[in-house]
Design a protein around this motif. Structure first.
Motif, PDB file in Angstrom:
ATOM      1  N   MET A 158       9.895  -4.934  -1.999  1.00 54.79           N
ATOM      2  CA  MET A 158       9.770  -4.551  -0.776  1.00 54.79           C
ATOM      3  C   MET A 158      11.069  -4.158  -0.317  1.00 54.79           C
ATOM      4  SD  MET A 158       6.592  -4.823   0.275  1.00 54.79           S
ATOM      5  CE  MET A 158       6.120  -5.104   2.099  1.00 54.79           C
ATOM      6  N   CYS A 159      11.105  -3.270   0.443  1.00 52.27           N
ATOM      7  CA  CYS A 159      12.312  -2.413   1.001  1.00 52.27           C
ATOM      8  C   CYS A 159      12.536  -3.184   2.210  1.00 52.27           C
ATOM      9  CB  CYS A 159      12.190  -1.007   0.957  1.00 52.27           C
ATOM     10  SG  CYS A 159      11.159  -0.172  -0.494  1.00 52.27           S
TER      11      CYS A 159
ATOM     12  N   ARG B 284      16.048   0.461  -0.861  1.00 52.46           N
ATOM     13  CA  ARG B 284      14.937   0.459  -1.778  1.00 52.46           C
ATOM     14  C   ARG B 284      14.965  -0.506  -2.613  1.00 52.46           C
ATOM     15  NH1 ARG B 284      12.674   4.700  -6.053  1.00 52.46           N
ATOM     16  NH2 ARG B 284      10.270   3.806  -6.125  1.00 52.46           N
ATOM     17  N   SER B 285      13.848  -1.204  -3.034  1.00 46.61           N
ATOM     18  CA  SER B 285      13.738  -1.988  -4.359  1.00 46.61           C
ATOM     19  C   SER B 285      12.485  -1.438  -4.986  1.00 46.61           C
ATOM     20  CB  SER B 285      13.211  -3.612  -3.608  1.00 46.61           C
ATOM     21  OG  SER B 285      12.741  -4.185  -4.698  1.00 46.61           O
ATOM     22  N   ALA B 286      12.530  -0.572  -5.923  1.00 54.69           N
ATOM     23  CA  ALA B 286      11.499   0.124  -6.268  1.00 54.69           C
ATOM     24  C   ALA B 286      10.473  -0.643  -7.005  1.00 54.69           C
ATOM     25  CB  ALA B 286      12.040   1.135  -7.443  1.00 54.69           C
ATOM     26  N   THR B 287       9.086  -0.186  -6.652  1.00 54.02           N
ATOM     27  CA  THR B 287       7.986  -0.666  -7.411  1.00 54.02           C
ATOM     28  C   THR B 287       7.807  -0.313  -8.672  1.00 54.02           C
ATOM     29  OG1 THR B 287       6.900  -0.604  -5.165  1.00 54.02           O
ATOM     30  CG2 THR B 287       5.339  -0.880  -7.095  1.00 54.02           C
TER      31      THR B 287
ATOM     32  N   THR C  19       7.113   3.758 -10.500  1.00 59.09           N
ATOM     33  CA  THR C  19       7.505   4.781  -9.639  1.00 59.09           C
ATOM     34  C   THR C  19       9.025   5.391 -10.157  1.00 59.09           C
ATOM     35  OG1 THR C  19       8.762   3.366  -8.295  1.00 59.09           O
ATOM     36  CG2 THR C  19       6.489   3.455  -7.746  1.00 59.09           C
TER      37      THR C  19
ATOM     38  N   HIS D 211       8.063   3.712   3.783  1.00 53.12           N
ATOM     39  CA  HIS D 211       7.246   2.750   3.397  1.00 53.12           C
ATOM     40  C   HIS D 211       7.733   1.784   2.888  1.00 53.12           C
ATOM     41  CE1 HIS D 211       4.018   1.362   0.236  1.00 53.12           C
ATOM     42  NE2 HIS D 211       3.828   0.784   1.410  1.00 53.12           N
ATOM     43  N   ASN D 212       7.592   0.329   3.509  1.00 53.44           N
ATOM     44  CA  ASN D 212       7.953  -0.840   3.054  1.00 53.44           C
ATOM     45  C   ASN D 212       6.720  -1.457   2.402  1.00 53.44           C
ATOM     46  OD1 ASN D 212       8.894  -3.934   4.876  1.00 53.44           O
ATOM     47  ND2 ASN D 212       8.895  -3.459   2.610  1.00 53.44           N
ATOM     48  N   GLY D 213       6.631  -1.543   0.897  1.00 56.67           N
ATOM     49  CA  GLY D 213       5.352  -2.379   0.757  1.00 56.67           C
ATOM     50  C   GLY D 213       5.155  -1.677  -0.863  1.00 56.67           C
ATOM     51  N   ALA D 214       3.549  -2.074  -1.160  1.00 55.84           N
ATOM     52  CA  ALA D 214       3.314  -1.443  -2.400  1.00 55.84           C
ATOM     53  C   ALA D 214       1.816  -1.542  -2.395  1.00 55.84           C
ATOM     54  CB  ALA D 214       3.905  -2.525  -3.678  1.00 55.84           C
TER      55      ALA D 214
ATOM     56  N   ASP E  62       3.899   5.424  -4.790  1.00 54.68           N
ATOM     57  CA  ASP E  62       2.987   4.930  -4.036  1.00 54.68           C
ATOM     58  C   ASP E  62       3.252   5.428  -2.558  1.00 54.68           C
ATOM     59  OD1 ASP E  62       4.787   3.132  -3.858  1.00 54.68           O
ATOM     60  OD2 ASP E  62       3.468   1.439  -3.818  1.00 54.68           O
ATOM     61  N   SER E  63       4.686   5.472  -2.249  1.00 58.97           N
ATOM     62  CA  SER E  63       4.981   5.613  -0.799  1.00 58.97           C
ATOM     63  C   SER E  63       5.145   7.318  -0.746  1.00 58.97           C
ATOM     64  CB  SER E  63       6.608   5.373  -0.707  1.00 58.97           C
ATOM     65  OG  SER E  63       6.652   4.080  -1.008  1.00 58.97           O
TER      66      SER E  63
END
Ligand code: GLN
Length: 317
Positions: A1-2, A153-156, A159, A178-181, A205-206
């Motif tokens: 998550m970012c 950012r912490s990349a999912t 992506t 967007h913070n999430g996945a 996804d974002s």
């Protein structure tokens, strides 16, 4: 998550907002304290900021700050696409460098006003950890703004790793993060057209979520309603989705808490909305307030409202 942050208020150097605060967004890139998923946010970062005149502040006195965007107050009704002001419209002389001939200057050098007559926001995004960027310090020290949206950012997995996937995403005057996945997002049911899907700014996804929100905004939906609608749609198809959104047009901030943390601080005239609080005290803003999970937050410099987001409720915003 970012981690992400948005600010509306008196103009401040980006550094004061993002880098100086102990526990602030800069530090959250390697030492987030409340992040529920992931450990560091080192896959990139981005800052979006609105230039003067700021949409949420009273118009500055004519002539106070020079000419053009810096001091001219509101611009109305010019045709931004044609670039009637700014470098792109300047006829290039015989000595013009290649690439600036005629009106072929990069679009980013023009100063298109937004559809509301205010200048559009600018972005600086990179695909490396914010602490490793050689240029960010100088920009953060010298760029001031009264309306900012920034993210680390912490990349999912799966992506795009480059800067095109680093928030903030932009469409006209809107900035989004967007913070999430979203699990299995490439097979998420979508109403986007093939052309819209091909035009996604990044394979993530974002970027998909932003295109979906952006379409609702372009259709005239209010920002809170657009975010709530997309959260409900996606959560129905992917119950494990984490959907902390942050959206601004330089006038208002809309945000959702859906799976990760969200906080805000306010005083009349200034508001900060962030994934997690920093340790700044005594700057005149009120104490940090936590937003409950499954909420929609709507903020301007006049006030903050937090509403419960229920999966089944129809949008009434
Ligand atoms: N899924 C998004 C991305 O890959 C956001 C990641 C996050 O919140 N860590 O950029």
């Amino acid at each position: 998550m970012c981690r992400h942050l948005a600010y509306l208020g008196p103009p401040v150097p980006l550094r004061r907002l993002l880098v100086d605060p102990p526990g602030g967004l800069y530090e959250q890139s390697w030492r987030p304290r409340r992040q529920r998923h992931g450990t560091v946010n080192a896959d990139g970062f981005g800052v979006g900021w609105y230039p003067e005149p700021y949409p949420h502040l009273p118009r500055q006195a004519e002539g106070a700050g020079g000419t053009g965007a810096a001091g001219g107050g509101r611009r109305g009704g010019t045709d931004g696409a044609a670039g009637s002001t700014g470098p792109a419209a300047r006829p290039a002389g015989p000595d013009a460098p290649a690439g600036l001939v005629g009106s072929s200057a990069p679009a980013a050098l023009a100063e298109p006003p937004g559809d509301d007559g205010f200048p559009l926001p600018a972005r600086y995004r990179r695909a490396l950890p914010v602490w490793a960027d050689q240029n960010f310090g100088e920009l953060a020290r010298t760029i001031r703004s009264g309306a900012v949206l920034a993210a680390v950012r912490s990349a999912t997995e799966g992506t795009t790793p480059d800067e095109s996937a680093a928030a903030p995403f932009r469409d006209g005057r809107w900035l989004f993060s967007h913070n999430g996945a979203v699990a299995d997002w490439t097979r998420l049911p979508t109403t986007l057209t093939p052309a819209e899907l091909l035009a996604l700014e990044a394979h993530s996804d974002s970027a998909l979520l932003w295109a979906t929100v952006g379409r609702r905004l372009r259709q005239g939906e209010a920002p809170g309603s657009a975010l709530a609608g997309v959260v409900r749609e996606v959560a129905a198809a992917r119950p494990t989705a984490r959907l902390n959104f942050l959206l601004t047009d330089g006038r208002c901030i809309a945000a959702t808490a859906w799976g990760d943390t969200l906080w805000y601080r306010f005083r009349p005239g200034a508001v900060v909305v962030a994934s997690e609080p920093d340790d700044v005290l005594g700057d005149g803003l009120g104490p940090w307030q936590e937003v409950p999970d499954r909420s929609l937050l709507l903020a301007t410099t006049d006030g903050v409202r937090v509403l419960a987001l229920r999966p089944e409720r129809k949008d009434t915003l």
